[in-house]
Design an enzyme around this catalytic site. Structure first.
Site, PDB file in Angstrom:
ATOM      1  CG  LEU A  47       0.280  -5.625   0.990  1.00  0.00           C
ATOM      2  CD1 LEU A  47       0.259  -5.618   2.510  1.00  0.00           C
ATOM      3  CD2 LEU A  47      -0.430  -6.859   0.448  1.00  0.00           C
TER       4      LEU A  47
ATOM      5  CG  ASP B  85       6.448   0.698  15.880  1.00  0.00           C
ATOM      6  OD1 ASP B  85       6.005   0.572  14.728  1.00  0.00           O
ATOM      7  OD2 ASP B  85       7.004   1.746  16.287  1.00  0.00           O
TER       8      ASP B  85
ATOM      9  CB  CYS C   8       3.641   3.797  -2.499  1.00  0.00           C
ATOM     10  SG  CYS C   8       3.202   3.120  -0.894  1.00  0.00           S
TER      11      CYS C   8
HETATM   12  C1  UGA Z   1       0.669   1.319  -4.419  1.00  0.00           C
HETATM   13  C2  UGA Z   1       0.662   0.064  -5.303  1.00  0.00           C
HETATM   14  O1  UGA Z   1      -0.552   0.001  -6.039  1.00  0.00           O
HETATM   15  C3  UGA Z   1       0.836  -1.199  -4.458  1.00  0.00           C
HETATM   16  O2  UGA Z   1       0.931  -2.344  -5.291  1.00  0.00           O
HETATM   17  C4  UGA Z   1       2.106  -1.061  -3.619  1.00  0.00           C
HETATM   18  O3  UGA Z   1       2.294  -2.187  -2.772  1.00  0.00           O
HETATM   19  C5  UGA Z   1       2.021   0.194  -2.773  1.00  0.00           C
HETATM   20  O4  UGA Z   1       1.859   1.341  -3.639  1.00  0.00           O
HETATM   21  C6  UGA Z   1       3.301   0.315  -1.968  1.00  0.00           C
HETATM   22  O5  UGA Z   1       4.370   0.492  -2.566  1.00  0.00           O
HETATM   23  O6  UGA Z   1       3.266   0.116  -0.740  1.00  0.00           O
HETATM   24  P1  UGA Z   1      -1.130   2.570  -2.883  1.00  0.00           P
HETATM   25  O7  UGA Z   1      -0.192   3.731  -2.979  1.00  0.00           O
HETATM   26  O8  UGA Z   1      -1.568   2.118  -1.546  1.00  0.00           O
HETATM   27  O9  UGA Z   1      -0.473   1.266  -3.587  1.00  0.00           O
HETATM   28  O10 UGA Z   1      -2.460   2.914  -3.700  1.00  0.00           O
HETATM   29  P2  UGA Z   1      -2.897   2.818  -5.240  1.00  0.00           P
HETATM   30  O11 UGA Z   1      -4.219   2.160  -5.282  1.00  0.00           O
HETATM   31  O12 UGA Z   1      -1.850   2.251  -6.077  1.00  0.00           O
HETATM   32  O13 UGA Z   1      -3.092   4.372  -5.614  1.00  0.00           O
HETATM   33  C7  UGA Z   1      -1.991   5.265  -5.701  1.00  0.00           C
HETATM   34  C8  UGA Z   1      -2.433   6.594  -6.272  1.00  0.00           C
HETATM   35  O14 UGA Z   1      -2.814   6.461  -7.640  1.00  0.00           O
HETATM   36  C9  UGA Z   1      -3.645   7.224  -5.584  1.00  0.00           C
HETATM   37  O15 UGA Z   1      -3.429   8.605  -5.446  1.00  0.00           O
HETATM   38  C10 UGA Z   1      -4.801   6.971  -6.529  1.00  0.00           C
HETATM   39  O16 UGA Z   1      -5.802   7.956  -6.438  1.00  0.00           O
HETATM   40  C11 UGA Z   1      -4.093   7.039  -7.866  1.00  0.00           C
HETATM   41  N1  UGA Z   1      -4.776   6.266  -8.931  1.00  0.00           N
HETATM   42  C12 UGA Z   1      -4.846   4.917  -8.860  1.00  0.00           C
HETATM   43  C13 UGA Z   1      -5.316   6.959 -10.021  1.00  0.00           C
HETATM   44  O17 UGA Z   1      -5.254   8.207 -10.103  1.00  0.00           O
HETATM   45  N2  UGA Z   1      -5.920   6.239 -11.021  1.00  0.00           N
HETATM   46  C14 UGA Z   1      -5.999   4.879 -10.973  1.00  0.00           C
HETATM   47  O18 UGA Z   1      -6.558   4.294 -11.936  1.00  0.00           O
HETATM   48  C15 UGA Z   1      -5.452   4.206  -9.878  1.00  0.00           C
END
Ligand code: UGA
Length: 443
Positions: A153, A30, A260
């Protein structure tokens, strides 16, 4: 295998650590000297369950080391991963300057055949540009290949996700590079999707945008539930049992946030426009996601009016989701800003994101608390803004005795609405019946 990971953000740090745990020799690189020093001292720059233990273990057994010296990393590795950030530009597209700068610098240090892997989330055509940049800057006669290997992830469970991934996507036109990559991932039991560079790039954006769409769909259903008297949790349960739909990512809430989904949905929309296609669903997803947050704020305004001066709200949750201290594009932060903008005082609590949240929001009209029970003392309402598990098991009897007015605006449906009612609260969830019409001040 000898690996170099460039970028020690969420993807790079977790990737480097898990690869080293699989027995590879990994060098994490990094440009941020302070960050490297922190990691070397065992102080993780991010909160991610299970990460610090795994870093310490693999640094100790010499499978993992960190440096700011890119030449050292490149020369001593067979596979070089680009894991730098691709932040959103003002026009909604992904900023690729860090990816291209890394490609150029890698090229100047390559001394024999290397596989260069792009793990950063990049729009269609970027890997081809990476290939071109490396060819233009590499010493004549030295061979290399480029592989697109997007990651899937989730923050908060990324160590676990990497060890138990649903699939590995490998995009390349080189058999030699693909064989090397397959050897690296050989012990995972999940399918490997071998494809061309462009398809691999699009798989990542399509997956994130599809998941964001799924969340947005259930959020829109939640709006309809509130109008019709149905319960969104029941609707989601009934839908999710259909194997073609599946139960995951059907939790209605305040809208998706994080570093993301918002960025990737916008970037895919922008890519489509650049190619002359209007991606209609994504257009709606972006605006419906914004509307979901506004509908929640409206519930508060409906009860207290637009002038919140003199009112204090306990805001439980600052991070964009549970199990992380990341507050980037956090809907919780946006709601707090809106409430503060209307004159409210905020008592903020988060199990892990107090420091990051404070950096984002500052001190003006906000007090930070290390316990939810302290944050609720004397407040006019409780706002649950992040889906932390612990918000579902608050001692409501104890909370009831501390608040000024017993009102819960549950933006994540964490609290049992009947328990809330039983304990004397007015409860307003998402897509479910409110359990009281109690108006503060008119008890
Ligand atoms: C997301 C994807 O799920 C991963 O597969 C991907 O690798 C990652 O982006 C990335 O591109 O690096 P992440 O953003 O870490 O992962 O978290 P998530 O669990 O997907 O949640 C994203 C958002 O959706 C959060 O604000 C969460 O609160 C919301 N969410 C998630 C909901 O409102 N309802 C749900 O049922 C699930």
């Amino acid at each position: 295998m000898k690996l170099c990971i460039i970028g020690t953000g969420y993807i790079g740090l977790v990737g480097a650590t898990v690869f080293s745990d699989w027995g590879n020799e990994v060098i994490g690189v990094d440009v941020d000297k302070k960050k490297i020093e922190r990691i070397q001292a065992g102080d993780m720059p991010i909160y991610e369950p299970g990460l610090s233990e795994l870093v310490l273990k693999n640094v100790e057994n010499k499978h993992l080391r960190f440096t700011t010296d890119l030449e050292d990393g490149v020369r001593n590795s067979e596979i070089i991963f680009i894991c730098v950030g691709t932040p959103q530009d003002h026009d909604g597209s992904a900023n690729l300057s860090y990816v291209y700068a890394a490609a150029k610098e890698i090229a100047t240090h390559i001394n024999d055949y290397k596989v260069i892997v792009v793990k950063s989330t990049v729009p269609v055509g970027t890997n081809e540009q990476v290939k071109r940049i490396i060819s233009e800057n590499i010493k004549k006669g030295i061979e290399f290949d480029v592989v697109s290997n997007p990651e899937f992830l989730r923050e908060g469970s990324s160590v676990e996700d990497m060890m138990n991934t649903d699939r590995t996507v490998l995009g390349s036109d080189s058999k030699r590079a693909l064989e090397k990559m397959k050897a690296l991932y050989q012990h995972l039991n999940s399918p490997i999707v071998e494809c061309d560079l462009r398809s691999a790039e699009l798989i990542k954006y399509a997956s994130n945008s599809f998941l964001a769409t799924k969340i947005t769909f259930i959020n829109e259903i939640s709006q309809l539930c509130e109008k019709t008297g149905a319960d969104v949790s029941m609707v989601a349960k009934g839908m999710g049992l259909d194997k073609r739909i599946g139960p995951r990512f059907l939790n209605a809430g305040l809208g998706y946030g994080g570093s993301c989904f918002p960025k990737d949905v916008s970037a895919l929309y922008k890519t489509s426009m650049d190619y002359g296609y209007h991606f209609k669903i994504l257009d709606s997803v972006i605006s419906a996601n914004e509307a979901q947050k506004n509908a929640y704020i409206y519930k508060i305004v409906h009860m207290y009016g637009e002038n919140l001066t003199g009112k204090t709200f306990a805001c439980l949750g600052l991070s964009f989701k549970d199990n992380t201290d990341d507050v980037r594009e956090s809907v919780a932060i946006k709601v707090i800003r809106a409430l503060r903008g209307m004159g409210a005082k905020i008592n903020a609590y988060d199990p892990k994101a107090l420091e990051t949240g404070k950096k984002e929001l500052g001190d003006s009209s906000i007090e930070y608390f290390t316990s939810p029970y302290k944050a609720v003392m004397g407040v006019d309402a409780i706002c649950i803004l992040t889906e932390w598990q612990e918000f579902g098991s608050l001692d409501l009897d104890m909370v009831r005795k501390s608040v000024r007015w017993p009102v819960i605006f549950d933006g994540r449906n964490k609290v049992d609405s009947f328990e809330a009612l039983k304990n004397g609260f007015a409860y307003y969830g998402i897509g479910r019946k409110s359990t009281s019409d109690t108006t503060p001040g008119v008890q």
